[in-house]
Design a protein around this motif. Sequence first.
Motif, PDB file in Angstrom:
ATOM      1  N   PRO A 248     -57.348  86.781 -37.695  1.00 43.22           N
ATOM      2  CA  PRO A 248     -57.066  88.175 -37.348  1.00 43.22           C
ATOM      3  C   PRO A 248     -56.095  88.251 -36.165  1.00 43.22           C
ATOM      4  CG  PRO A 248     -59.196  87.528 -36.461  1.00 43.22           C
ATOM      5  CD  PRO A 248     -58.655  86.326 -37.185  1.00 43.22           C
ATOM      6  N   VAL A 249     -55.002  88.934 -36.336  1.00 40.02           N
ATOM      7  CA  VAL A 249     -53.988  89.042 -35.279  1.00 40.02           C
ATOM      8  C   VAL A 249     -54.472  90.021 -34.222  1.00 40.02           C
ATOM      9  CG1 VAL A 249     -51.605  89.656 -34.721  1.00 40.02           C
ATOM     10  CG2 VAL A 249     -52.125  88.496 -36.882  1.00 40.02           C
ATOM     11  N   GLN A 250     -54.584  89.531 -32.994  1.00 41.80           N
ATOM     12  CA  GLN A 250     -55.064  90.363 -31.897  1.00 41.80           C
ATOM     13  C   GLN A 250     -53.923  90.881 -31.025  1.00 41.80           C
ATOM     14  OE1 GLN A 250     -57.877  88.383 -29.378  1.00 41.80           O
ATOM     15  NE2 GLN A 250     -58.242  90.168 -28.074  1.00 41.80           N
ATOM     16  N   TRP A 251     -52.890  90.065 -30.866  1.00 37.86           N
ATOM     17  CA  TRP A 251     -51.801  90.426 -29.959  1.00 37.86           C
ATOM     18  C   TRP A 251     -50.510  89.779 -30.447  1.00 37.86           C
ATOM     19  CZ3 TRP A 251     -50.016  87.088 -25.510  1.00 37.86           C
ATOM     20  CH2 TRP A 251     -49.015  87.716 -24.763  1.00 37.86           C
ATOM     21  N   VAL A 252     -49.423  90.533 -30.380  1.00 38.75           N
ATOM     22  CA  VAL A 252     -48.113  90.018 -30.777  1.00 38.75           C
ATOM     23  C   VAL A 252     -47.269  89.855 -29.522  1.00 38.75           C
ATOM     24  CG1 VAL A 252     -46.036  90.410 -32.139  1.00 38.75           C
ATOM     25  CG2 VAL A 252     -48.269  91.156 -33.013  1.00 38.75           C
ATOM     26  N   GLU A 253     -46.885  88.627 -29.224  1.00 36.75           N
ATOM     27  CA  GLU A 253     -45.994  88.351 -28.099  1.00 36.75           C
ATOM     28  C   GLU A 253     -44.567  88.422 -28.634  1.00 36.75           C
ATOM     29  OE1 GLU A 253     -45.579  85.071 -24.491  1.00 36.75           O
ATOM     30  OE2 GLU A 253     -46.603  84.531 -26.347  1.00 36.75           O
ATOM     31  N   LYS A 254     -43.876  89.466 -28.258  1.00 38.10           N
ATOM     32  CA  LYS A 254     -42.599  89.745 -28.911  1.00 38.10           C
ATOM     33  C   LYS A 254     -41.562  88.667 -28.660  1.00 38.10           C
ATOM     34  CE  LYS A 254     -43.363  94.728 -28.830  1.00 38.10           C
ATOM     35  NZ  LYS A 254     -42.861  96.057 -28.374  1.00 38.10           N
ATOM     36  N   PHE A 255     -41.366  88.305 -27.397  1.00 33.10           N
ATOM     37  CA  PHE A 255     -40.425  87.237 -27.082  1.00 33.10           C
ATOM     38  C   PHE A 255     -41.095  86.329 -26.080  1.00 33.10           C
ATOM     39  CE2 PHE A 255     -36.911  88.755 -29.436  1.00 33.10           C
ATOM     40  CZ  PHE A 255     -36.975  90.139 -29.411  1.00 33.10           C
ATOM     41  N   SER A 256     -41.511  85.181 -26.545  1.00 32.44           N
ATOM     42  CA  SER A 256     -42.317  84.295 -25.724  1.00 32.44           C
ATOM     43  C   SER A 256     -41.555  83.790 -24.519  1.00 32.44           C
ATOM     44  CB  SER A 256     -42.794  83.107 -26.564  1.00 32.44           C
ATOM     45  OG  SER A 256     -43.452  82.180 -25.766  1.00 32.44           O
ATOM     46  N   ALA A 257     -42.275  83.725 -23.401  1.00 26.14           N
ATOM     47  CA  ALA A 257     -41.687  83.124 -22.204  1.00 26.14           C
ATOM     48  C   ALA A 257     -41.449  81.644 -22.408  1.00 26.14           C
ATOM     49  CB  ALA A 257     -42.602  83.352 -21.006  1.00 26.14           C
ATOM     50  N   SER A 258     -42.228  81.050 -23.306  1.00 22.53           N
ATOM     51  CA  SER A 258     -42.050  79.623 -23.598  1.00 22.53           C
ATOM     52  C   SER A 258     -41.128  79.465 -24.796  1.00 22.53           C
ATOM     53  CB  SER A 258     -43.407  78.968 -23.870  1.00 22.53           C
ATOM     54  OG  SER A 258     -44.068  79.664 -24.919  1.00 22.53           O
ATOM     55  N   ALA A 259     -39.903  79.870 -24.632  1.00 25.11           N
ATOM     56  CA  ALA A 259     -38.942  79.860 -25.734  1.00 25.11           C
ATOM     57  C   ALA A 259     -38.679  78.464 -26.266  1.00 25.11           C
ATOM     58  CB  ALA A 259     -37.624  80.495 -25.284  1.00 25.11           C
ATOM     59  N   ASP A 260     -38.980  77.460 -25.448  1.00 19.58           N
ATOM     60  CA  ASP A 260     -38.760  76.095 -25.914  1.00 19.58           C
ATOM     61  C   ASP A 260     -39.747  75.713 -27.006  1.00 19.58           C
ATOM     62  OD1 ASP A 260     -40.759  76.360 -24.009  1.00 19.58           O
ATOM     63  OD2 ASP A 260     -40.734  74.203 -23.553  1.00 19.58           O
ATOM     64  N   THR A 261     -40.917  76.360 -27.027  1.00 22.23           N
ATOM     65  CA  THR A 261     -41.877  76.051 -28.078  1.00 22.23           C
ATOM     66  C   THR A 261     -41.810  77.048 -29.222  1.00 22.23           C
ATOM     67  OG1 THR A 261     -43.577  77.292 -26.901  1.00 22.23           O
ATOM     68  CG2 THR A 261     -43.468  74.924 -26.498  1.00 22.23           C
ATOM     69  N   SER A 262     -41.583  78.338 -28.927  1.00 23.46           N
ATOM     70  CA  SER A 262     -41.567  79.347 -29.982  1.00 23.46           C
ATOM     71  C   SER A 262     -40.187  79.554 -30.575  1.00 23.46           C
ATOM     72  CB  SER A 262     -42.058  80.687 -29.431  1.00 23.46           C
ATOM     73  OG  SER A 262     -41.125  81.214 -28.508  1.00 23.46           O
ATOM     74  N   ARG A 263     -39.169  78.965 -29.928  1.00 23.68           N
ATOM     75  CA  ARG A 263     -37.780  79.103 -30.404  1.00 23.68           C
ATOM     76  C   ARG A 263     -37.349  80.560 -30.474  1.00 23.68           C
ATOM     77  NH1 ARG A 263     -38.137  74.697 -35.420  1.00 23.68           N
ATOM     78  NH2 ARG A 263     -38.768  72.928 -34.123  1.00 23.68           N
ATOM     79  N   GLY A 264     -37.906  81.365 -29.571  1.00 19.38           N
ATOM     80  CA  GLY A 264     -37.501  82.758 -29.489  1.00 19.38           C
ATOM     81  C   GLY A 264     -38.164  83.669 -30.483  1.00 19.38           C
ATOM     82  N   ARG A 265     -38.956  83.127 -31.421  1.00 17.86           N
ATOM     83  CA  ARG A 265     -39.636  83.969 -32.406  1.00 17.86           C
ATOM     84  C   ARG A 265     -40.918  84.537 -31.815  1.00 17.86           C
ATOM     85  NH1 ARG A 265     -38.427  79.458 -36.025  1.00 17.86           N
ATOM     86  NH2 ARG A 265     -36.631  79.997 -37.329  1.00 17.86           N
ATOM     87  N   ARG A 266     -41.417  85.576 -32.469  1.00 21.25           N
ATOM     88  CA  ARG A 266     -42.663  86.193 -32.020  1.00 21.25           C
ATOM     89  C   ARG A 266     -43.836  85.229 -32.220  1.00 21.25           C
ATOM     90  NH1 ARG A 266     -43.369  91.486 -35.200  1.00 21.25           N
ATOM     91  NH2 ARG A 266     -42.647  90.104 -36.852  1.00 21.25           N
ATOM     92  N   VAL A 267     -44.809  85.338 -31.314  1.00 17.38           N
ATOM     93  CA  VAL A 267     -46.017  84.523 -31.408  1.00 17.38           C
ATOM     94  C   VAL A 267     -47.189  85.459 -31.687  1.00 17.38           C
ATOM     95  CG1 VAL A 267     -47.490  82.836 -30.267  1.00 17.38           C
ATOM     96  CG2 VAL A 267     -45.044  82.923 -29.730  1.00 17.38           C
ATOM     97  N   PHE A 268     -47.977  85.120 -32.709  1.00 15.26           N
ATOM     98  CA  PHE A 268     -49.137  85.928 -33.084  1.00 15.26           C
ATOM     99  C   PHE A 268     -50.387  85.245 -32.536  1.00 15.26           C
ATOM    100  CE2 PHE A 268     -45.963  86.288 -36.533  1.00 15.26           C
ATOM    101  CZ  PHE A 268     -45.556  87.590 -36.269  1.00 15.26           C
TER     102      PHE A 268
END
Length: 445
Positions: A248-268
């Motif tokens: 269940p998605v609780q929170w959507v991180e629109k642009f992660s501060a850890s761009a090196d891991t998320s590659r700039g995509r949203r994190v659910f």
Amino acid sequence: MTIATPSPASTALHAETGAALRFITCGSVDDGKSTLIGRLLVDSKTVLQDQLAGVQRGGETDLALLTDGLSAEREQGITIDVAYRYFSTAHRKFVIGDAPGHEQYTRNMVTAASSADAAVVLVDATKLAWAAEVGDGEVVRRELLPQTRRHTLLCHLLRVQSIVFAVNKLDAIDDAELAFERISEALANFAEAAGVQVAATVPISALKGWNVASRHPDWAGYKGPSLLELLEQLPVTAQDESVPFAFPVQWVEKFSASADTSRGRRVFWGRVASGHIEPGQRISVLPSNQHATVAQVLSHTREPKAVHAGHSAGIVLDRELDVSRGDWLLAPDAFEPVREITATVAWLDDEPLVAGRVYWALQGHRWVKAKVARIIDRVNITTLDAEPTDKLEANAIGDVVLSLQQPLAVLPFTQSRTLGSLILVDTASHRTSAAVLVRPAATKA
């Protein structure tokens, strides 16, 4: 109505894993639940001397005040809200919840039981007609208090792994052995009729500490372990690892501060409800039915790693999809979302449940409208028989059919504690009205 027995799929981890045991005390009013917790805290040396000094009444220590923290609780001498306390022994850590005994606060007890590994159901020996032998030529049936029955049934329905009966206040009875024997028999007969598996029945005196943290030898004819020794050996509830992945998605991180891991995509972000998640897995989104591949999985510390049921995770997909709080990420083709469910409900609202009413249903973080299509029956707390009815009063347990405005991915509660549970919320007052436990589709006609 038959009370469902937990599926063998709901396996457990033994205490040797080192996991803390979450347990609650429940039962009828004034059975000694708060006093028992106070005794456990004192005998495990968790309470400081200044705390003990603060719970003195008339020169004597009132152990119940160690958990009854609200001013209304202290004034009335009752437990209203669930109070959680933490303590440990040389063998284990514990999280203990003191659930209220009044029918009026059954919703608080249900909340506590829904996440518990074990339940200690207290039985006040001084309130039962255990001494009666015969009447009019027939053996007198020894009745348990309604809340003892109701709380035991609710714990069983909510898949509390271990249920322990603690017969309290036997120190106030002259023939403690005979009282314990007859009350134990009544509890065993009730449990057998209800299909409840009982881990143990223990005689205790919460006030004096007998058989609570340490054994009181040869008392009440009991030669087993103390209550605390028993709790140290109980298993914790395993997570739903055998069930396909659901998140269940609780929170959507629109642009992660850890761009090196998320590659700039949203994190659910959310907590994995069942199964596990790792990079490369395919997922589908409910309700949009879009599909994607998992590109990255982050732990709660943002460490890239696979995450299993019961743990928080951040999920990055290989492409951008329209996913919001309340949506579910699911293993593709593993679930068939439905718009109608048959369920057992524990009705918690003061206003009766009747067919035709519409409520908000909450599963995970997803809200949908739910209409009560039909009330099937209710459980008679005394006889355990299913009785036809057209409404459910406060604190009743019964089976209903719900029609959902939008589909949900559900499983029977006996198979998954997370995917098989919902709550109903009144659309006007926003009060929690019911705990809903999904039944197998073929159970009812």
